[in-house]
Motif scaffolding. Structure first.
Motif, mmCIF file in Angstrom:
data_model
loop_
_atom_site.group_PDB
_atom_site.id
_atom_site.type_symbol
_atom_site.label_atom_id
_atom_site.label_comp_id
_atom_site.label_asym_id
_atom_site.label_seq_id
_atom_site.Cartn_x
_atom_site.Cartn_y
_atom_site.Cartn_z
ATOM 1 N N ALA A 168 -23.353 -18.565 86.815
ATOM 2 C CA ALA A 168 -22.120 -18.553 87.617
ATOM 3 C C ALA A 168 -20.967 -19.227 86.882
ATOM 4 C CB ALA A 168 -22.370 -19.233 88.951
ATOM 5 N N ASN A 169 -21.234 -20.344 86.212
ATOM 6 C CA ASN A 169 -20.171 -21.061 85.492
ATOM 7 C C ASN A 169 -19.628 -20.246 84.329
ATOM 8 O OD1 ASN A 169 -20.293 -23.259 87.190
ATOM 9 N ND2 ASN A 169 -21.746 -24.379 85.900
ATOM 10 N N GLY A 170 -20.511 -19.605 83.581
ATOM 11 C CA GLY A 170 -20.087 -18.785 82.449
ATOM 12 C C GLY A 170 -19.217 -17.618 82.890
ATOM 13 N N LEU A 171 -19.611 -16.957 83.973
ATOM 14 C CA LEU A 171 -18.813 -15.851 84.504
ATOM 15 C C LEU A 171 -17.447 -16.346 84.978
ATOM 16 C CD1 LEU A 171 -21.468 -13.848 86.545
ATOM 17 C CD2 LEU A 171 -20.402 -13.170 84.400
ATOM 18 N N GLY A 172 -17.415 -17.518 85.598
ATOM 19 C CA GLY A 172 -16.151 -18.098 86.059
ATOM 20 C C GLY A 172 -15.206 -18.405 84.918
ATOM 21 N N ILE A 173 -15.748 -18.946 83.828
ATOM 22 C CA ILE A 173 -14.925 -19.273 82.654
ATOM 23 C C ILE A 173 -14.336 -18.007 82.037
ATOM 24 C CG2 ILE A 173 -15.040 -20.136 80.274
ATOM 25 C CD1 ILE A 173 -17.119 -22.222 81.372
ATOM 26 N N ILE A 174 -15.168 -16.974 81.877
ATOM 27 C CA ILE A 174 -14.690 -15.710 81.304
ATOM 28 C C ILE A 174 -13.592 -15.110 82.173
ATOM 29 C CG2 ILE A 174 -15.365 -13.304 80.863
ATOM 30 C CD1 ILE A 174 -18.026 -14.453 79.818
ATOM 31 N N ARG A 175 -13.792 -15.143 83.472
ATOM 32 C CA ARG A 175 -12.794 -14.603 84.402
ATOM 33 C C ARG A 175 -11.461 -15.346 84.261
ATOM 34 N NH1 ARG A 175 -13.090 -11.211 88.667
ATOM 35 N NH2 ARG A 175 -11.615 -11.520 90.363
ATOM 36 N N LYS A 176 -11.495 -16.658 84.135
ATOM 37 C CA LYS A 176 -10.267 -17.442 84.012
ATOM 38 C C LYS A 176 -9.563 -17.195 82.667
ATOM 39 C CE LYS A 176 -11.454 -20.992 87.366
ATOM 40 N NZ LYS A 176 -11.237 -20.046 88.421
ATOM 41 N N ILE A 177 -10.336 -17.071 81.597
ATOM 42 C CA ILE A 177 -9.748 -16.789 80.284
ATOM 43 C C ILE A 177 -9.001 -15.460 80.322
ATOM 44 C CG2 ILE A 177 -10.287 -16.178 77.889
ATOM 45 C CD1 ILE A 177 -12.554 -18.317 78.059
ATOM 46 N N PHE A 178 -9.647 -14.418 80.856
ATOM 47 C CA PHE A 178 -8.986 -13.119 80.924
ATOM 48 C C PHE A 178 -7.827 -13.134 81.917
ATOM 49 C CE2 PHE A 178 -12.638 -11.568 78.583
ATOM 50 C CZ PHE A 178 -12.003 -10.747 77.667
ATOM 51 N N GLY A 179 -7.881 -13.996 82.907
ATOM 52 C CA GLY A 179 -6.760 -14.162 83.829
ATOM 53 C C GLY A 179 -5.524 -14.682 83.127
ATOM 54 N N VAL A 180 -5.707 -15.673 82.259
ATOM 55 C CA VAL A 180 -4.569 -16.233 81.504
ATOM 56 C C VAL A 180 -3.995 -15.190 80.550
ATOM 57 C CG1 VAL A 180 -3.893 -17.983 79.807
ATOM 58 C CG2 VAL A 180 -5.346 -18.620 81.738
ATOM 59 N N ILE A 181 -4.871 -14.423 79.883
ATOM 60 C CA ILE A 181 -4.410 -13.360 78.986
ATOM 61 C C ILE A 181 -3.606 -12.333 79.776
ATOM 62 C CG2 ILE A 181 -5.179 -11.407 77.561
ATOM 63 C CD1 ILE A 181 -7.566 -13.227 76.701
#
Length: 190
Positions: free
Chosen positions: A159-172
């Motif tokens: 869950a944490n890894g998916l959350g981090i990826i989602r936030k990174i792509f959100g900033v992009i």
């Protein structure tokens, strides 16, 4: 003209907007509710929808009298709010609970939804069609791979890894929306 730099840029934009990695929790939940997900059918239909909209979308704009700059600015707002959803972990757009997971809701609206359609027409204002089509196909291959391996990816990232990826792509995606707005807003006042 075929341009690998453009294809890479468009591919990253579409990858962020489609957000198939961020959708893994939704896909896993759908699989648990309805059983088997038809990955091949969903990705094929999504590709057809996106490519068709790339060509027909501009004609629809002309028909209703909207220029590409106006649509691109409107698209930048949609991307902005999608990015906020990804970064802040909130849902601005809520969907009904699906009863099946074949074409609806996987192909549409999960993969080829409103954000993707808006993005395609916005990209059309800046990039060559052939490069957009190649980027769509690259993303469809990635989507297919993620759909097929969603269970394994979920276990691997957690869950944490998916959350981090989602936030990174959100900033992009947020940065892309600002760039798209800046590039097209001047055209509204000419």
């Amino acid at each position: 003209m075929f341009d690998w730099k453009e294809i890479f840029t468009i591919s990253m934009i579409l990858f962020a907007v489609i957000d198939i990695v961020g959708s893994i929790p939704i896909i896993v939940d759908l699989r648990s509710k309805v059983g088997h997900i038809q990955s091949e059918k969903a990705t094929l239909v999504a590709a057809i929808i996106m490519i068709a909209f790339l060509f027909v979308g501009e004609e629809i704009l002309k028909l209703i009298g909207i220029d590409a700059n106006s649509f691109a600015v409107a698209g930048s707002f949609v991307l902005f709010f999608l990015a906020l959803e990804m970064i802040l972990g909130i849902r601005l757009y809520k969907e009904d609970n699906p009863t099946t997971a074949s074409i609806v809701p996987i192909a549409f609206p999960l993969i080829a939804g409103a954000g993707t359609m808006t993005t395609l027409l916005s990209l059309r204002a800046e990039y060559e069609k052939i490069n957009i089509i190649v980027a769509i196909l690259i993303n469809i291959v990635l989507v297919y791979g993620v759909l097929k391996a969603s269970g394994k990816i979920e276990k691997l990232l957690g869950a944490n890894g998916l959350g981090i990826i989602r936030k990174i792509f959100g900033v992009i995606l947020l940065a892309i929306s600002v760039k798209l707005f800046a590039a097209n807003v001047k055209g509204l006042f000419i």
